[in-house]
Design a protein around this motif. Structure first.
Motif, mmCIF file in Angstrom:
data_model
loop_
_atom_site.group_PDB
_atom_site.id
_atom_site.type_symbol
_atom_site.label_atom_id
_atom_site.label_comp_id
_atom_site.label_asym_id
_atom_site.label_seq_id
_atom_site.Cartn_x
_atom_site.Cartn_y
_atom_site.Cartn_z
ATOM 1 N N UNK A 31 -38.007 25.886 -18.441
ATOM 2 C CA UNK A 31 -38.015 27.194 -17.781
ATOM 3 C C UNK A 31 -37.228 27.153 -16.477
ATOM 4 N N UNK A 32 -37.439 26.096 -15.680
ATOM 5 C CA UNK A 32 -36.823 26.008 -14.352
ATOM 6 C C UNK A 32 -35.517 25.213 -14.325
ATOM 7 N N UNK A 33 -35.152 24.624 -15.456
ATOM 8 C CA UNK A 33 -33.945 23.784 -15.540
ATOM 9 C C UNK A 33 -33.946 22.688 -14.472
ATOM 10 N N UNK A 34 -35.042 21.928 -14.461
ATOM 11 C CA UNK A 34 -35.148 20.824 -13.507
ATOM 12 C C UNK A 34 -35.450 19.523 -14.244
ATOM 13 N N UNK A 35 -35.100 18.393 -13.656
ATOM 14 C CA UNK A 35 -35.416 17.108 -14.288
ATOM 15 C C UNK A 35 -36.906 16.769 -14.148
ATOM 16 N N UNK A 36 -37.415 16.017 -15.100
ATOM 17 C CA UNK A 36 -38.836 15.641 -15.126
ATOM 18 C C UNK A 36 -39.242 14.850 -13.885
ATOM 19 N N UNK A 37 -38.316 14.062 -13.346
ATOM 20 C CA UNK A 37 -38.684 13.232 -12.194
ATOM 21 C C UNK A 37 -39.052 14.085 -10.984
ATOM 22 N N UNK A 38 -38.545 15.302 -10.899
ATOM 23 C CA UNK A 38 -38.913 16.207 -9.806
ATOM 24 C C UNK A 38 -40.398 16.553 -9.907
ATOM 25 N N UNK A 39 -40.860 16.901 -11.101
ATOM 26 C CA UNK A 39 -42.273 17.219 -11.291
ATOM 27 C C UNK A 39 -43.150 16.017 -10.963
ATOM 28 N N UNK A 40 -42.728 14.845 -11.413
ATOM 29 C CA UNK A 40 -43.497 13.628 -11.146
ATOM 30 C C UNK A 40 -43.553 13.327 -9.656
ATOM 31 N N UNK A 41 -42.438 13.535 -8.966
ATOM 32 C CA UNK A 41 -42.394 13.271 -7.533
ATOM 33 C C UNK A 41 -43.273 14.270 -6.768
ATOM 34 N N UNK A 42 -43.201 15.545 -7.126
ATOM 35 C CA UNK A 42 -44.031 16.550 -6.467
ATOM 36 C C UNK A 42 -45.517 16.281 -6.718
ATOM 37 N N UNK A 43 -45.848 15.801 -7.912
ATOM 38 C CA UNK A 43 -47.227 15.458 -8.242
ATOM 39 C C UNK A 43 -47.679 14.240 -7.437
ATOM 40 N N UNK A 44 -46.869 13.197 -7.431
ATOM 41 C CA UNK A 44 -47.194 11.956 -6.733
ATOM 42 C C UNK A 44 -47.393 12.193 -5.233
ATOM 43 N N UNK A 45 -46.589 13.095 -4.661
ATOM 44 C CA UNK A 45 -46.666 13.383 -3.228
ATOM 45 C C UNK A 45 -47.749 14.411 -2.885
ATOM 46 N N UNK A 46 -48.424 14.949 -3.906
ATOM 47 C CA UNK A 46 -49.500 15.902 -3.682
ATOM 48 C C UNK A 46 -49.026 17.300 -3.310
ATOM 49 N N UNK A 47 -47.771 17.584 -3.559
ATOM 50 C CA UNK A 47 -47.227 18.903 -3.227
ATOM 51 C C UNK A 47 -47.615 19.921 -4.293
ATOM 52 N N UNK A 48 -47.396 19.570 -5.537
ATOM 53 C CA UNK A 48 -47.854 20.372 -6.677
ATOM 54 C C UNK A 48 -48.482 19.382 -7.647
ATOM 55 N N UNK A 49 -49.809 19.342 -7.658
ATOM 56 C CA UNK A 49 -50.549 18.391 -8.494
ATOM 57 C C UNK A 49 -51.462 19.150 -9.448
ATOM 58 N N UNK A 50 -50.915 19.547 -10.582
ATOM 59 C CA UNK A 50 -51.724 20.323 -11.535
ATOM 60 C C UNK A 50 -52.778 19.444 -12.210
ATOM 61 N N UNK A 51 -53.817 20.085 -12.744
ATOM 62 C CA UNK A 51 -54.841 19.316 -13.463
ATOM 63 C C UNK A 51 -54.269 18.717 -14.744
ATOM 64 N N UNK A 52 -54.917 17.693 -15.213
ATOM 65 C CA UNK A 52 -54.514 17.065 -16.478
ATOM 66 C C UNK A 52 -55.305 17.701 -17.617
ATOM 67 N N UNK A 53 -54.800 17.537 -18.841
ATOM 68 C CA UNK A 53 -55.521 18.068 -19.995
ATOM 69 C C UNK A 53 -56.801 17.254 -20.218
ATOM 70 N N UNK A 54 -57.545 17.574 -21.246
ATOM 71 C CA UNK A 54 -58.844 16.938 -21.491
ATOM 72 C C UNK A 54 -58.775 15.422 -21.641
ATOM 73 N N UNK A 55 -57.702 14.912 -22.197
ATOM 74 C CA UNK A 55 -57.561 13.468 -22.363
ATOM 75 C C UNK A 55 -56.992 12.812 -21.110
ATOM 76 N N UNK A 56 -56.634 13.600 -20.108
ATOM 77 C CA UNK A 56 -56.108 13.057 -18.866
ATOM 78 C C UNK A 56 -54.667 12.588 -18.957
ATOM 79 N N UNK A 57 -53.948 13.008 -19.975
ATOM 80 C CA UNK A 57 -52.578 12.546 -20.165
ATOM 81 C C UNK A 57 -51.553 13.554 -19.659
ATOM 82 N N UNK A 58 -51.539 14.733 -20.218
ATOM 83 C CA UNK A 58 -50.512 15.728 -19.899
ATOM 84 C C UNK A 58 -50.909 16.564 -18.686
#
Length: 103
Positions: A31-58
């Motif tokens: 949707x946003x045309x961004x690389x996956x590492x951006x999402x991982x970096x924002x998550x790791x830094x606590x900027x955008x840290x969405x919840x994980x699914x029931x199995x804790x993976x996605x």
């Protein structure tokens, strides 16, 4: 989630609340045309840290989180802002927002 049905019971419109986490990382990247590492970096830094699914993976993103990622990506891509600078910008924006609300 609220669905409005036509008389023939097919979906006319589906409204999804802005805080319901439904978008996977792959969908967000498309949707946003961004690389996956951006999402991982924002998550790791606590900027955008969405919840994980029931199995804790996605990670599953809501519309609100999608907008925040898009906002962050704008600064990172268009203005070459790194994570420390992004954190400062976001803090400043929150400060301005909260100060304006109190007036």
């Amino acid at each position: 989630m609220v669905a409005k049905n036509k008389k023939d019971h097919s979906f006319e419109e589906v409204h999804i609340d802005a805080d319901i986490p439904i978008y996977t990382t792959g969908v967000v990247c498309k949707i946003l045309s961004i690389p996956i590492w951006i999402l991982k970096q924002l998550d790791r830094e606590g900027i955008v840290s969405p919840p994980r699914d029931n199995q804790g993976k996605a990670r599953l993103y809501s519309k609100r989180e999608l907008k925040k990622v898009q906002h962050c990506w704008f600064f990172m891509k268009q203005h070459d802002v790194k994570i420390p600078g992004l954190k400062i910008i976001l803090k400043m924006e929150r400060g301005i927002f909260y100060n304006n609300r109190k007036e």
